[in-house]
Every structure is written in structure tokens, then in C-alpha cells.
Design a protein around this motif. Sequence first.
Motif, PDB file in Angstrom:
ATOM      1  N   GLU A 726       0.753  -1.256  -0.081  1.00  0.00           N
ATOM      2  CA  GLU A 726       0.028  -0.042  -0.008  1.00  0.00           C
ATOM      3  C   GLU A 726       0.729   1.201  -0.086  1.00  0.00           C
ATOM      4  OE1 GLU A 726      -2.724  -0.056   3.226  1.00  0.00           O
ATOM      5  OE2 GLU A 726      -3.693  -1.835   2.621  1.00  0.00           O
ATOM      6  N   ASP A 727       2.010   1.115   0.786  1.00  0.00           N
ATOM      7  CA  ASP A 727       2.945   2.342   0.602  1.00  0.00           C
ATOM      8  C   ASP A 727       3.604   2.216  -0.528  1.00  0.00           C
ATOM      9  OD1 ASP A 727       4.755   4.379   1.255  1.00  0.00           O
ATOM     10  OD2 ASP A 727       5.471   3.511   3.157  1.00  0.00           O
ATOM     11  N   PRO A 728       3.639   3.305  -1.534  1.00  0.00           N
ATOM     12  CA  PRO A 728       4.589   3.091  -2.765  1.00  0.00           C
ATOM     13  C   PRO A 728       6.066   3.298  -2.225  1.00  0.00           C
ATOM     14  CG  PRO A 728       3.545   5.256  -2.509  1.00  0.00           C
ATOM     15  CD  PRO A 728       2.732   4.267  -1.497  1.00  0.00           C
ATOM     16  N   GLU A 729       6.587   3.909  -1.068  1.00  0.00           N
ATOM     17  CA  GLU A 729       7.735   3.946  -0.742  1.00  0.00           C
ATOM     18  C   GLU A 729       8.428   2.798  -0.057  1.00  0.00           C
ATOM     19  OE1 GLU A 729       9.526   6.702  -1.723  1.00  0.00           O
ATOM     20  OE2 GLU A 729       7.561   7.332  -2.466  1.00  0.00           O
ATOM     21  N   ALA A 730       7.448   1.701   0.257  1.00  0.00           N
ATOM     22  CA  ALA A 730       8.015   0.586   1.000  1.00  0.00           C
ATOM     23  C   ALA A 730       8.735  -0.316   0.046  1.00  0.00           C
ATOM     24  CB  ALA A 730       6.724  -0.079   1.559  1.00  0.00           C
ATOM     25  N   SER A 731       9.841  -1.191   0.557  1.00  0.00           N
ATOM     26  CA  SER A 731      10.367  -2.023  -0.241  1.00  0.00           C
ATOM     27  C   SER A 731       9.319  -3.094  -0.568  1.00  0.00           C
ATOM     28  CB  SER A 731      11.611  -2.801   0.706  1.00  0.00           C
ATOM     29  OG  SER A 731      12.507  -1.596   0.886  1.00  0.00           O
ATOM     30  N   ARG A 732       9.322  -3.771  -1.824  1.00  0.00           N
ATOM     31  CA  ARG A 732       8.886  -4.580  -2.329  1.00  0.00           C
ATOM     32  C   ARG A 732       9.283  -6.118  -2.597  1.00  0.00           C
ATOM     33  NH1 ARG A 732       5.049  -2.363  -6.483  1.00  0.00           N
ATOM     34  NH2 ARG A 732       5.385  -0.632  -5.217  1.00  0.00           N
ATOM     35  N   LEU A 733       8.545  -7.161  -2.716  1.00  0.00           N
ATOM     36  CA  LEU A 733       8.889  -8.501  -3.018  1.00  0.00           C
ATOM     37  C   LEU A 733       8.750  -8.267  -4.539  1.00  0.00           C
ATOM     38  CD1 LEU A 733       9.437 -11.368  -2.492  1.00  0.00           C
ATOM     39  CD2 LEU A 733       7.096 -11.794  -2.633  1.00  0.00           C
ATOM     40  N   ALA A 734      10.062  -8.734  -5.192  1.00  0.00           N
ATOM     41  CA  ALA A 734      10.173  -8.752  -6.810  1.00  0.00           C
ATOM     42  C   ALA A 734       9.066 -10.088  -7.328  1.00  0.00           C
ATOM     43  CB  ALA A 734      11.551  -9.352  -7.126  1.00  0.00           C
ATOM     44  N   ARG A 735       8.491  -9.429  -8.348  1.00  0.00           N
ATOM     45  CA  ARG A 735       7.490 -10.543  -9.207  1.00  0.00           C
ATOM     46  C   ARG A 735       8.202 -11.730  -9.529  1.00  0.00           C
ATOM     47  NH1 ARG A 735       4.248 -10.883 -13.662  1.00  0.00           N
ATOM     48  NH2 ARG A 735       1.989 -11.441 -13.012  1.00  0.00           N
ATOM     49  N   GLY A 736       9.407 -11.466  -9.875  1.00  0.00           N
ATOM     50  CA  GLY A 736      10.254 -12.866 -10.368  1.00  0.00           C
ATOM     51  C   GLY A 736      10.287 -13.708  -9.195  1.00  0.00           C
ATOM     52  N   PHE A 737      10.131 -13.478  -7.945  1.00  0.00           N
ATOM     53  CA  PHE A 737       9.986 -14.434  -6.852  1.00  0.00           C
ATOM     54  C   PHE A 737       8.937 -15.409  -7.141  1.00  0.00           C
ATOM     55  CE2 PHE A 737       8.376 -15.661  -2.700  1.00  0.00           C
ATOM     56  CZ  PHE A 737       9.667 -16.566  -2.276  1.00  0.00           C
ATOM     57  N   LEU A 738       7.884 -15.052  -7.939  1.00  0.00           N
ATOM     58  CA  LEU A 738       6.551 -16.276  -8.269  1.00  0.00           C
ATOM     59  C   LEU A 738       7.195 -17.088  -8.947  1.00  0.00           C
ATOM     60  CD1 LEU A 738       3.779 -13.683  -8.741  1.00  0.00           C
ATOM     61  CD2 LEU A 738       4.418 -14.873  -6.662  1.00  0.00           C
ATOM     62  N   HIS A 739       8.037 -16.512 -10.033  1.00  0.00           N
ATOM     63  CA  HIS A 739       8.606 -17.723 -11.022  1.00  0.00           C
ATOM     64  C   HIS A 739       9.629 -18.500 -10.402  1.00  0.00           C
ATOM     65  CE1 HIS A 739       6.760 -15.257 -14.270  1.00  0.00           C
ATOM     66  NE2 HIS A 739       7.361 -14.187 -13.935  1.00  0.00           N
ATOM     67  N   ARG A 740      10.391 -18.110  -9.315  1.00  0.00           N
ATOM     68  CA  ARG A 740      10.999 -19.114  -8.793  1.00  0.00           C
ATOM     69  C   ARG A 740      10.201 -20.199  -7.940  1.00  0.00           C
ATOM     70  NH1 ARG A 740      14.147 -14.223  -8.144  1.00  0.00           N
ATOM     71  NH2 ARG A 740      16.166 -14.409  -8.984  1.00  0.00           N
ATOM     72  N   ARG A 784      17.543 -13.994  -0.656  1.00  0.00           N
ATOM     73  CA  ARG A 784      17.762 -12.843  -1.600  1.00  0.00           C
ATOM     74  C   ARG A 784      16.894 -11.474  -1.558  1.00  0.00           C
ATOM     75  NH1 ARG A 784      21.556 -13.434  -5.468  1.00  0.00           N
ATOM     76  NH2 ARG A 784      20.216 -12.350  -7.058  1.00  0.00           N
ATOM     77  N   GLN A 785      15.728 -11.856  -0.744  1.00  0.00           N
ATOM     78  CA  GLN A 785      14.794 -10.700  -0.838  1.00  0.00           C
ATOM     79  C   GLN A 785      15.101  -9.545   0.169  1.00  0.00           C
ATOM     80  OE1 GLN A 785      12.714 -11.073  -3.356  1.00  0.00           O
ATOM     81  NE2 GLN A 785      13.808 -13.113  -3.723  1.00  0.00           N
ATOM     82  N   PRO A 786      14.536  -8.405  -0.084  1.00  0.00           N
ATOM     83  CA  PRO A 786      14.792  -7.261   0.720  1.00  0.00           C
ATOM     84  C   PRO A 786      14.657  -7.621   2.014  1.00  0.00           C
ATOM     85  CG  PRO A 786      13.521  -6.563  -1.158  1.00  0.00           C
ATOM     86  CD  PRO A 786      13.595  -8.009  -0.872  1.00  0.00           C
ATOM     87  N   ASN A 787      15.477  -6.970   3.182  1.00  0.00           N
ATOM     88  CA  ASN A 787      15.449  -7.270   4.588  1.00  0.00           C
ATOM     89  C   ASN A 787      13.992  -7.077   5.110  1.00  0.00           C
ATOM     90  OD1 ASN A 787      17.984  -8.101   4.614  1.00  0.00           O
ATOM     91  ND2 ASN A 787      18.625  -6.038   5.196  1.00  0.00           N
ATOM     92  N   SER A 788      13.085  -5.989   4.530  1.00  0.00           N
ATOM     93  CA  SER A 788      11.986  -5.659   5.074  1.00  0.00           C
ATOM     94  C   SER A 788      11.019  -6.886   4.676  1.00  0.00           C
ATOM     95  CB  SER A 788      11.396  -4.253   4.237  1.00  0.00           C
ATOM     96  OG  SER A 788      11.227  -4.461   3.047  1.00  0.00           O
ATOM     97  N   VAL A 789      11.005  -7.500   3.768  1.00  0.00           N
ATOM     98  CA  VAL A 789      10.057  -8.503   3.575  1.00  0.00           C
ATOM     99  C   VAL A 789      10.354 -10.066   4.045  1.00  0.00           C
ATOM    100  CG1 VAL A 789       9.147  -7.285   1.721  1.00  0.00           C
ATOM    101  CG2 VAL A 789      10.858  -8.876   1.438  1.00  0.00           C
ATOM    102  N   ARG A 790      11.787  -9.992   4.469  1.00  0.00           N
ATOM    103  CA  ARG A 790      12.467 -11.503   4.689  1.00  0.00           C
ATOM    104  C   ARG A 790      11.597 -11.950   5.969  1.00  0.00           C
ATOM    105  NH1 ARG A 790      18.523 -11.329   4.979  1.00  0.00           N
ATOM    106  NH2 ARG A 790      18.181 -10.244   3.101  1.00  0.00           N
ATOM    107  N   PRO A 791      11.247 -11.280   7.122  1.00  0.00           N
ATOM    108  CA  PRO A 791      10.492 -12.071   8.200  1.00  0.00           C
ATOM    109  C   PRO A 791       9.473 -12.690   7.968  1.00  0.00           C
ATOM    110  CG  PRO A 791      11.416  -9.745   8.819  1.00  0.00           C
ATOM    111  CD  PRO A 791      11.536  -9.872   7.448  1.00  0.00           C
ATOM    112  N   VAL A 792       8.467 -12.091   6.999  1.00  0.00           N
ATOM    113  CA  VAL A 792       7.509 -12.580   6.493  1.00  0.00           C
ATOM    114  C   VAL A 792       7.646 -13.903   5.697  1.00  0.00           C
ATOM    115  CG1 VAL A 792       5.249 -12.512   5.110  1.00  0.00           C
ATOM    116  CG2 VAL A 792       5.955 -10.399   6.753  1.00  0.00           C
ATOM    117  N   LEU A 793       8.613 -13.865   4.979  1.00  0.00           N
ATOM    118  CA  LEU A 793       9.151 -14.860   3.968  1.00  0.00           C
ATOM    119  C   LEU A 793       9.739 -15.981   4.752  1.00  0.00           C
ATOM    120  CD1 LEU A 793      10.485 -13.231   0.796  1.00  0.00           C
ATOM    121  CD2 LEU A 793       8.150 -14.084   1.016  1.00  0.00           C
TER     122      LEU A 793
END
Length: 824
Positions: A726-740, A784-793
Amino acid sequence: MSANPSADRAFQALIGLLHDIGKFRQRALWGLERRPHEEHGAEWTAERLAPRLAFLSPADRRRLVEAIRDHHGAPYDRDARALIVADRLASGERAAREDEEVGDPAREPLRALPAALRLPGRSPLPDASSWGYRTTPLPGGPGGFAPEAWEAIFPQPVGSLSLGYPGLWKGFEDALEGLHPEVWQGPASALTALLALLRRFAWCIPAAAYRDEPDVSLYDHLRAVAALTVCIGEFPEETLRRFEEATRGGRFPDEPVALLVGGDLSGIQRFLYAISSEGAAKSLRGRSAYLSLLADATVEFILRELDLPPTQLVYSSGGHFFLIAPLSARDRLSGLAERIDEVLVEAHGGDLAIALEAVTLHGKDFHLGEGRLPERWAELSARLGERKARRFDRVLERHYARLVGPFGGGGLQDRCDVCHAEAEKIGAIERPVERRPDEDVQKCSLCRSFEELGSDLARRNAYMVLRPVRPAMRGRFTWRTVLNGMGLDVRFCDERELPRSFQPGDRVIRVHHADLTPFGDVPVHDFRYLPVFTPIERDGSIVELNRMAETSRGNPAWACLRMDVDHLGRLFRFGLGDRYSLSRVATLSHMLSLFFEGYLPVLCGEVDPERQHLYLIYSGGDDLLLVGSWDRALEAAFRIRERFRAFAAGNPSVTLSGGISMHREKFPLYQAAAEAGDHLEAAKGLRHPDGRDKDAFGFFGVVLAWEEAEWIRGWAMELERLIRPEDPEASRLARGFLHRLMSIAVLIEAEAQLGRAARLRPQDLARMVGFHRARWRLVYAIARQPNSVRPVLQRFQQELLDRGGERLRLLHPLARWVEWMTRR
């Protein structure tokens, strides 16, 4: 019996329907006065109801009051004696309370039957008897579509319920006072209105609660007694006296009492789905509604021809209906079935048929311990099956060419682009095929009328007007033609049109509101919940499938959803165990109808408040067909399952399966419905590790238990949030993660296939070792994902690898779901 059997039966139905009305009043006044319910009922009837019944003579009004007062005594009146026998037979369904303490009628809620059902081999719901219903009327008035109004049909723990009998009784009396005076002018209209009021207000009241389990509603007990009183009322004097003496001593004679008549509409699937994609979306809703109206018209025809009051109808929904008829009706049923065949053959050839059969109910069948009511229902079901296999055998010789062929003229005949029928003239019916200037396809008059019916259901659905007509089929062939052949005309009206459409003698049914308040000078006799939810454009037209695809989330696609209740036949046959009774079967049928026909449109409104994305094509009996934007249809599937589970109090024996197919804009609707049906059948073929079957969902190319599908749903929403925060400034998960994730899923599936092989070659073993690297690929991809999303992952990774990594096989449908949501 008098010279007017119709009047006799109306009176018998009336005393049966009102004999225990005093229980309702007694509980409302429990803290003020303590009197037997017979006195309460007789007093209220004498003061508030009898003076309104214009069709009864003063003597019959006194007989009515006395029958209610003396139905536990020894009256001389013959109809009152028939009532006593009927009440004793119907009360044979009562089960003694399991605990030794007696219940307090003013504080006992109605227990929820869906919670008490149990299939053989399934664990019972713990504390099944501790679920009950609030004392709340069925939804009516302006709040009829409010979700909170429908919470009444969802059981709650008994300890949390506070009962309000005084308020419920006041609502009943106010509704009675508000009825139009014309309602009371004839027995049929008065009985119809009383049934409607009792259905709305007494559905949640237990019929007995002192020494018996309170699991039969007062509404269902009253209509069962009314139906039986009509049948017993024609007994010879000697037979009536024999039943009186036997039932007084608790014995139920093994002698015929009534007929259980069943009807089953066949050809539904072919009629609904064997149409082309051209105009299918506009036609399909009208077609499904027509099938329901056809069953209704058949019931009306049978009741009218047998001169029976409306109390004899036990259940009608989903193309099935059941009636209780006197023994004298048996000789006429074959002739009625033949007349129904004649109408359907002339109109539809062999496409649609209604099987009609009956079995005899004996007095002993109404006794819980000694009766054979489950066997009677099974026998009726078998007879209906045999009749469906031999459909039209009564009229085959007269209509051989119409049923067997050859069909059509071929050549250059005009042909409907929707149903493929040729223009034809059948007796007095004409079926032209025409193309209008603003259309790309040509349509026959019947398909065009289905589109008009679908439009009426979307726009003019405030009232249904039923008008008896002389049975005849003539003129332009439309959906009304066959109903007219059954002696019924049906019209849908809004508030503006109702006063112009109404004629004296019409029966007015309010749609989706249980309020019977007259509309101006027009009386309202009944109410009905129609499963209608239609997406409407600003110009008033129905939203097309391509538009629903365009407005979907992410991938522009639409979906077709089909769902139905698992093991419904076995639930009715075995689910009640030793409590199988006529009233309990009627209660279960009624509750299922409330969910699928009443509540489902409300749920659709919660999923699609804009009314732009979902189109409820069919819902009735125990199944549904819904189309719409793929994301809303998928969400609707999970919401329906979630609410159905609450409807059954989480009972593991009462489950629902579903299947959904998803398509691009131009895909044919009839083919999508067939694919969704295939996914549904695959879901019903799932075998769970604990031995249970069904209770599953087919979607994104897989069939999963609902619990696994729910896990996918939760993580799909979570991953979509990480990819599109929702926050456009937040780090995001790359969509390429889905292909992996998809590539890992491919490895996991290949490993699973090798694991199922009977023999493995050396190179297969080497491949399996390599497949184990898939788990490390998952760990590496997350690292390899951003630190901000890694806890959820990391939590996602932990849930995937728990329990031996069994959830890894869910990666493919999960990745596809998120990929569809995030596609631009």
C-alpha cells in the motif's frame, strides 16, 4: 364428510395449523400467567382470528375454537377427532430428553438439526445438542438484504442465547393485524397467509421442550399435523375410531394413513447447458428460473386437481417436491402424471420431464422406535428413479414422432443461434426464429423470452403475481406457455407495476422480504426468497461477461463456480439416525432452502457490494452456479464454504465441495459451466488421509482439501501485499519471486511422480537426489529478498517445510494465484 370436500379439507387444515398456536402465546406470557396452551390457543383464536375468517360460518368458527380447546380431550366433532389422531401421530416423532431434568419451555431455544446430523463413519460433532437458534423472525422489510438480519439462521451455543418470546409474539400479532382484509375472504388465501406468518415467526420455536428434545420447530409440527388432519379426515368412521383407541394407548396401527407424493424434474443439466455461447449469459439466468417456476406450477396443478389445501406441500426446491395427499388421491395420480407429460412433450419434446410417484405411509411409520419412514422415503426415491428411466412411457405411443424423431426439417430452415432449435409450429404453439436489427444473432421466441425473464428478475423482482388460468397452450412459444398449460400465469412486478397488474383472485408473493404488509390496496399473501443477484450497468442492462473480465483484479478473466452439498441423499437417509421423521426432514429441507435461496444473494452482496462483478445464475436445493470476475468468484467460493460451515455449526458430516474454471473474455459460458462441473466432480472424488471423501475444492488445476485451499488463500493475499504494498515507498517483493516458486513447484511435482513409481532406475534415484535441492533453492530465493520482507518470507518458509514439507506441493497453485492477482 359434507357435500363440499374442499370446504371440509380447508377446515381440517385450519384446525391442524392452529391447534398448538397457544404454545407460542403461552411462552410469550410465561411470566404473567400460567395456563394450558390449549386455553391460550382457543382464547386467542376466538378473539383475534376467528372474527376475520369471512369464509367460515359462525358455527364453523365455534367449531374451530372448540377443536383447539379440546385437542387433548375427547370431543364429539368428527374433524376435531381427526385432529387428535393427526396430532398423536405427528407427536410420535418426539425424542425424550437425554438428561433427566425437564426443560423450561419459555427458556428453551430450538436446537439446530444441521449440527446433529451424523454420517456413518464420521465423528459426531461434540456437544451437537448445545447449538440452537435465536428467537428471531426471518428477514423482512427494508432490512431483508442486511447480513446481520440473516445471522438468525446460523446456530449459536445455547448458553449464549437470550430468548425473546414476548417480542416475537408481538411481531406475529402485528403482522397478522397488518394483513389486507381480502386475505381472509377465501380458505386458500387465508391458509397461505397463515403458513407464511408461521414460517416467518415460528420457524425458531421448539414444538415441545418439557420432556422432549426441542429439535422440531413449531412451524414444522403445525404443518405436519395440518397435512395429516386433511388425510385422516376422510377415514371411514370405523377406521377413525380404531385409530383413536389405538393412539390413545400409545399404539400406532400398521394401517395406511396417507400418500407421500414425490416429483422430480429431469433434464435440467442438458436444458441449462446445451446452448451456444451466443447469448448464453443473457439466457441462462432465465432458463434456471424457468425450471424453478415449472416445478412450482406443477405443484399448483396437483394441489388444484386433487382439491387439496396448501398445507399439503412438504417441500419444493431445486426441481424436487414432496406432498402429503389423502389415500383417495392414488387413483388420480397416474392421470395427472399423464397430463403433465402431455404438456411437456408438446412444449419441449423429450428435453424436460417430471417424474411423479407415491408411496403409502402407515400409522406405525410415524413412531420413532417402530416406524419405517426412512424406508418409505428410500422406496419413493427408487420409484422416482425408475420412472425417470421410463419417462414418457404413458404418452409414447401418441407422441412417438415428437419423442423419437426424425426431428426438424433441415435445409434452409431458420435456426436459433442460442439453442439451435428450428422455427416450428407445434399444434397451437408457434416458435418463430427472428433477428432484431440491433443483434448479431437470431433467436427463437423461447430463448428471447428467457432473456426477458432474466431481465425481469434483475429489475422487476419486488413481487410475484400468481394467477390461475384455464389450462391451455397457444400462440407464441415463451416461458409462460408451459405454465399456462399447467393452469398458472406468473408475472414479476415492481412497486410501480403491481397495482396495474393485480386482479382479484391473484396470489401476490413478496420477493426476498417476509413482510406481508399490503402494498396500497393490493393484498400480499406470501413471501419467497429468490436467489437473485445480478450485476447491473448504469443504463440498467446486465453486465456482460467480458466486462466482468475487464474489471477483475490483475489478470482480465472471468470464472464459473459450481458448488453443492456432499452426500445430501445419505444425510437425509442416515444423518438423523433413529430420529428420522417427517417434520425433521421438512426442517432440514427448509433450512437448506433458506441458506441457498435466501442467504446466498446476501453473501454475494458482501463480496460484490458494487454489484458489478458477480452473477448468481442458479442456487436452490443444495447447489449453485455463479459466474463473475475471477477474483470475486474465487472469494465467493471461500466465503460460501466458510458460512456453510457456520450454518452447520462446524459439523464434520455436513460439508460442501466446489469447482471453479477461469477463462478469457470470449470463452463459451456453457463450456465453462461444463469445466467447472468437471472440477466439482474431481473435488468430490478426493479421498482425505483420514478416510473422509469430498469436502474439497478444485481450482487452478488441482483438487485440495478446503483447509489446504484456505492456507493458499491466506498466503496469496500476503504475498500480493508484499509485491504491491500500500505504501509506494516501501520495499517490495520482486514479482520474479513467483517464477522461482513455480520452478521449485515443477521439481517437487516431478519428485512426487517418481515417488509414486513402482520401480526406480539408477538414473531416477540420481534425479530424486537432485530434487531435494528444491528445498535449498527455496531457502536461497528467500534469503535474496529485501530485509523488510524477509521476516514474513521466513515464516512462509517455515510453514512450507513443517510436517515433512508436505505443503511444498501447494506452491504451484499458490504461485499461479498470486501471479494472476499481480499481472498488469
